[in-house]
Write an enzyme that holds these catalytic residues in place. Structure first.
Site, mmCIF file in Angstrom:
data_model
loop_
_atom_site.group_PDB
_atom_site.id
_atom_site.type_symbol
_atom_site.label_atom_id
_atom_site.label_comp_id
_atom_site.label_asym_id
_atom_site.label_seq_id
_atom_site.Cartn_x
_atom_site.Cartn_y
_atom_site.Cartn_z
ATOM 1 C CE LYS A 167 -6.846 -7.135 -1.139
ATOM 2 N NZ LYS A 167 -7.396 -6.982 0.197
ATOM 3 C CE LYS B 243 -4.506 -1.496 1.563
ATOM 4 N NZ LYS B 243 -5.639 -1.357 2.459
ATOM 5 C CE LYS C 146 -13.800 -2.490 1.403
ATOM 6 N NZ LYS C 146 -12.504 -2.315 2.054
#
Ligand code: AQP
Length: 334
Positions: free
Chosen positions: A196, A114, A199
């Protein structure tokens, strides 16, 4: 009667939940309610570890709560609450920060992934994300934490933090176990099928949200990235796109990969994608109706959110108070 074990899970309102969140986590959470005392948290403090637009986050926190109920989570049976409504989370996080090592957090793969996406200005909160997650879990003395593979490392770190705290300051926290009992499938992005489904992905075509309408769902599946070999065979390594679609179809229909391969033998990719899209859209239909009903009943949502927060706060406070005392933090009687 034997006391039931405690299960703890959380989800960030960082976007509308996707079919990845649903098949990987939420659908299993609903089943867990039969066997465990469950706590489900809308982790809005985790969501702000990356930039959010305030008005959107506020709205999505509400919507996420309604969406959890629409999946079948029963707030009368399980404790369903919003993280920021329970200040004990932030406080225990700080206490645990003072017992956690930089080296431990530096090893976390989610942070590595991230932080790469955040460019130069990476927030301290993103680095500290696993400690807040440890606080979430430990406050409720959870025995099990149902997670996808991606979160396993964080639960292991939580256990290490708890164990060290118990050994150093005296027994305070239950050591939690990651729980894969109801194996949730890992659903990958429709656009980059080796990654992956998320959202908060910038590319809306990479995910299917639980609230997408039928046309949008079918369009997204039609655009899904696949190979050009035109055979519907499960092979994660060499055919990640088609394999991902097979997984999704399997989640909806409960058929295994062999059955699906047989069903679509000789069928082209276009028709297969359409079949997957239609099955997903039909599967989500009832959930979407329930979601609209919950969202329209604001007073019920308010009542459940308030009740959830009050109960969570009183449970959490007991553990927080114990941790404070162990560390020598005074508590002045009010
Ligand atoms: N693609 C996925 N397949 C299977 N399970 C998934 N989960 C998330 N994506 C998939 C599971 O959903 C639960 C809640 O996730 P989260 O919101 O706490 O954080 P996340 O894992 O970072 O989910 P996202 O959708 O990828 O959010 P963003 O985009 O904000 O980072 C977890 O149990 C997770 O395993």
């Amino acid at each position: 009667m034997e006391k039931r074990k405690i299960a703890y899970s959380a989800i960030q309102p960082s976007g509308t939940f996707t079919i990845g969140n649903y098949f990987g986590a939420l659908k299993n959470w609903v089943k867990l309610q039969d066997d465990f005392d469950c706590l489900f948290c809308i982790a809005n403090l985790h969501a702000i570890t990356v930039p959010q637009v305030a008005a959107e986050l506020r709205k999505r926190t509400y919507e996420s709560y309604a969406l959890l109920l629409a999946t079948g989570i029963n707030p009368e049976e399980s404790l369903v609450y919003v993280q920021s409504e329970v200040p004990a989370h932030s406080e225990l996080c700080w206490l645990l920060n003072c017992t956690t090592y930089m080296g431990e957090l530096s090893r976390m793969t989610q942070y590595k992934d991230k932080s790469q996406r955040q460019g130069k200005n990476i927030r301290v909160g993103l680095f500290d994300y696993p400690v807040l997650m440890a606080a979430d879990i430990l406050l409720y003395q959870a025995n099990i934490v149902p997670v996808g593979e991606d979160q396993k490392q964080h639960v292991e770190l939580c256990r290490d933090i708890a164990e060290r705290f118990n050994n150093t300051y005296g027994n305070t926290f239950t050591l939690p176990e990651p729980y894969f009992g109801l194996a949730g499938k890992k659903i990958n992005s429709l656009q980059t099928p080796t990654k992956k489904m998320s959202k908060s992905d910038d590319n809306v075509n990479s995910y299917v949200s639980l609230l997408d309408n039928k046309d949008t769902i079918i369009r997204k599946f039609k655009r899904a990235v696949t190979d050009s070999d035109n055979r519907i065979i499960y092979d994660r390594e060499n055919k990640p796109g088609i394999s991902n679609l097979i997984e999704i179809y399997s989640c909806v229909t409960d058929k295994d990969n062999d059955q699906i391969e047989k069903e679509f033998e000789g069928v082209g990719y276009g028709d297969f994608k359409l079949a997957v899209g239609e099955s997903v859209a039909n599967h989500l239909e009832d959930l979407q109706i329930r979601y609209k009903e919950f969202l329209a009943d604001k007073s019920y949502l308010d009542k459940m959110m308030k009740q959830g927060a009050e109960t969570a706060q009183s449970v959490a406070y007991r553990t927080l108070s114990k941790a404070r005392r162990r560390l020598g933090i005074i508590e002045i009687k009010k």
